[in-house]
Design a protein around this motif. Structure first.
Motif, PDB file in Angstrom:
ATOM      1  N   THR A 121       0.912  -1.014  -0.025  1.00 53.87           N
ATOM      2  CA  THR A 121      -0.038   0.076   0.034  1.00 53.87           C
ATOM      3  C   THR A 121       0.946   1.354   0.052  1.00 53.87           C
ATOM      4  O   THR A 121       1.958   1.533   0.762  1.00 53.87           O
ATOM      5  N   ALA A 122       0.608   2.176  -0.928  1.00 50.95           N
ATOM      6  CA  ALA A 122       1.471   3.282  -1.080  1.00 50.95           C
ATOM      7  C   ALA A 122       1.036   4.110   0.352  1.00 50.95           C
ATOM      8  O   ALA A 122      -0.181   4.420   0.841  1.00 50.95           O
ATOM      9  N   VAL A 123       2.169   4.841   0.950  1.00 50.75           N
ATOM     10  CA  VAL A 123       1.711   5.807   1.903  1.00 50.75           C
ATOM     11  C   VAL A 123       2.752   6.851   2.069  1.00 50.75           C
ATOM     12  O   VAL A 123       3.832   6.696   1.291  1.00 50.75           O
ATOM     13  N   GLY A 124       2.479   8.195   2.197  1.00 50.71           N
ATOM     14  CA  GLY A 124       3.086   9.260   2.303  1.00 50.71           C
ATOM     15  C   GLY A 124       3.518   9.724   1.155  1.00 50.71           C
ATOM     16  O   GLY A 124       2.891   9.309  -0.213  1.00 50.71           O
ATOM     17  N   ALA A 125       4.138  10.826   0.926  1.00 48.73           N
ATOM     18  CA  ALA A 125       4.762  11.424  -0.207  1.00 48.73           C
ATOM     19  C   ALA A 125       5.628  10.793  -1.033  1.00 48.73           C
ATOM     20  O   ALA A 125       6.294  10.160  -0.576  1.00 48.73           O
ATOM     21  N   CYS A 126       5.211  10.856  -2.607  1.00 47.84           N
ATOM     22  CA  CYS A 126       6.064  10.232  -3.587  1.00 47.84           C
ATOM     23  C   CYS A 126       7.080  11.336  -3.819  1.00 47.84           C
ATOM     24  O   CYS A 126       7.035  12.299  -3.532  1.00 47.84           O
ATOM     25  N   ARG A 127       8.278  10.666  -4.595  1.00 48.20           N
ATOM     26  CA  ARG A 127       9.507  11.568  -4.898  1.00 48.20           C
ATOM     27  C   ARG A 127       9.554  11.263  -6.434  1.00 48.20           C
ATOM     28  O   ARG A 127       9.295  10.144  -6.899  1.00 48.20           O
ATOM     29  N   GLU A 128      10.336  12.203  -7.218  1.00 46.11           N
ATOM     30  CA  GLU A 128      10.667  12.007  -8.406  1.00 46.11           C
ATOM     31  C   GLU A 128      12.288  12.574  -8.411  1.00 46.11           C
ATOM     32  O   GLU A 128      12.162  13.714  -7.808  1.00 46.11           O
ATOM     33  N   VAL A 129      13.052  11.605  -8.579  1.00 45.38           N
ATOM     34  CA  VAL A 129      14.641  12.233  -8.739  1.00 45.38           C
ATOM     35  C   VAL A 129      14.914  12.161 -10.293  1.00 45.38           C
ATOM     36  O   VAL A 129      14.845  11.278 -10.915  1.00 45.38           O
ATOM     37  N   TYR A 130      15.489  13.344 -10.521  1.00 41.45           N
ATOM     38  CA  TYR A 130      15.569  13.539 -12.013  1.00 41.45           C
ATOM     39  C   TYR A 130      17.459  13.387 -12.251  1.00 41.45           C
ATOM     40  O   TYR A 130      18.183  14.132 -11.985  1.00 41.45           O
ATOM     41  N   LEU A 131      17.379  12.132 -12.594  1.00 42.51           N
ATOM     42  CA  LEU A 131      18.989  11.670 -12.781  1.00 42.51           C
ATOM     43  C   LEU A 131      19.526  12.117 -14.178  1.00 42.51           C
ATOM     44  O   LEU A 131      20.678  12.234 -13.837  1.00 42.51           O
ATOM     45  N   ARG A 132      18.800  12.475 -15.092  1.00 43.20           N
ATOM     46  CA  ARG A 132      19.402  13.217 -16.015  1.00 43.20           C
ATOM     47  C   ARG A 132      18.277  14.152 -16.639  1.00 43.20           C
ATOM     48  O   ARG A 132      17.262  13.723 -17.232  1.00 43.20           O
ATOM     49  N   SER A 133      18.387  15.425 -16.635  1.00 35.03           N
ATOM     50  CA  SER A 133      17.334  16.412 -16.944  1.00 35.03           C
ATOM     51  C   SER A 133      17.698  17.514 -17.697  1.00 35.03           C
ATOM     52  O   SER A 133      17.371  18.793 -17.294  1.00 35.03           O
ATOM     53  N   GLU A 134      18.885  17.370 -18.576  1.00 37.35           N
ATOM     54  CA  GLU A 134      19.301  18.837 -18.823  1.00 37.35           C
ATOM     55  C   GLU A 134      18.824  19.270 -20.150  1.00 37.35           C
ATOM     56  O   GLU A 134      18.656  20.503 -20.557  1.00 37.35           O
ATOM     57  N   SER A 135      18.356  18.431 -20.941  1.00 36.68           N
ATOM     58  CA  SER A 135      17.896  18.836 -22.374  1.00 36.68           C
ATOM     59  C   SER A 135      16.364  19.613 -22.487  1.00 36.68           C
ATOM     60  O   SER A 135      15.484  19.260 -21.501  1.00 36.68           O
ATOM     61  N   GLU A 136      16.186  20.466 -23.229  1.00 36.36           N
ATOM     62  CA  GLU A 136      14.941  21.052 -23.219  1.00 36.36           C
ATOM     63  C   GLU A 136      13.878  20.555 -23.625  1.00 36.36           C
ATOM     64  O   GLU A 136      12.594  20.571 -23.016  1.00 36.36           O
TER      65      GLU A 136
END
Length: 152
Positions: A121-136
């Motif tokens: 069961t999902a609990v609490g806040a979720c996260r997104e970690v941007y491992l590569r995010s340079e290009s427009e």
């Protein structure tokens, strides 16, 4: 997008230089995240600091979505930013989203289905970690989706 790999693992403690904003509903999130990241990056640069890995935390409740965005940061306080500490998490389902943010909802849906199918069961806040995010155009972005879970 190629087949998404989903796994269950602990999440580490993360310290962020950040900003937070709340929106009324999920469709409003996309318009807020980018500008918040820009503001945090500008404040860090103005202070002579180098932003680390970008991370967003999303906490949804009956009042809307609280969005916290920031960069991994171990330095001193920076004017205009808040240092937040995301706690370590014993167990989370994670998935790697490849490409544009326009299709990230599909990846979140697949991750949430895997959580349910896995008996968690999902609990609490979720996260997104941007491992590569340079290009427009975001075509080569790599984003790790992280959802803390519990088991009954």
């Amino acid at each position: 997008m190629s087949a998404m790999e989903i796994s269950e693992k602990p999440l580490p403690f993360v310290r962020l230089a950040s900003l937070t904003e709340t929106v009324a509903s999920q469709p409003e999130v996309a318009a807020v995240v980018g500008p918040l990241f820009d503001r945090v990056a500008d404040a860090l640069s103005d202070a002579g600091a180098t932003p680390g890995l970008p991370v967003a935390e999303y906490d949804m409740d009956s009042h809307g979505v609280r969005i916290t965005v920031g960069f991994v940061y171990d330095g001193p306080a920076v004017d205009g930013l808040v240092v937040v500490e995301l706690p370590a998490v014993e167990s989370a389902f994670t998935a790697t989203h490849l490409g544009t943010m326009a299709t990230i909802d599909d990846s979140w849906q697949a991750l949430n289905e895997a959580i349910s199918d896995g008996g968690a069961t999902a609990v609490g806040a979720c996260r997104e970690v941007y491992l590569r995010s340079e290009s427009e155009d975001q075509a080569d972005w790599i984003t790790e989706l992280q959802q803390p879970v519990t088991r009954s």
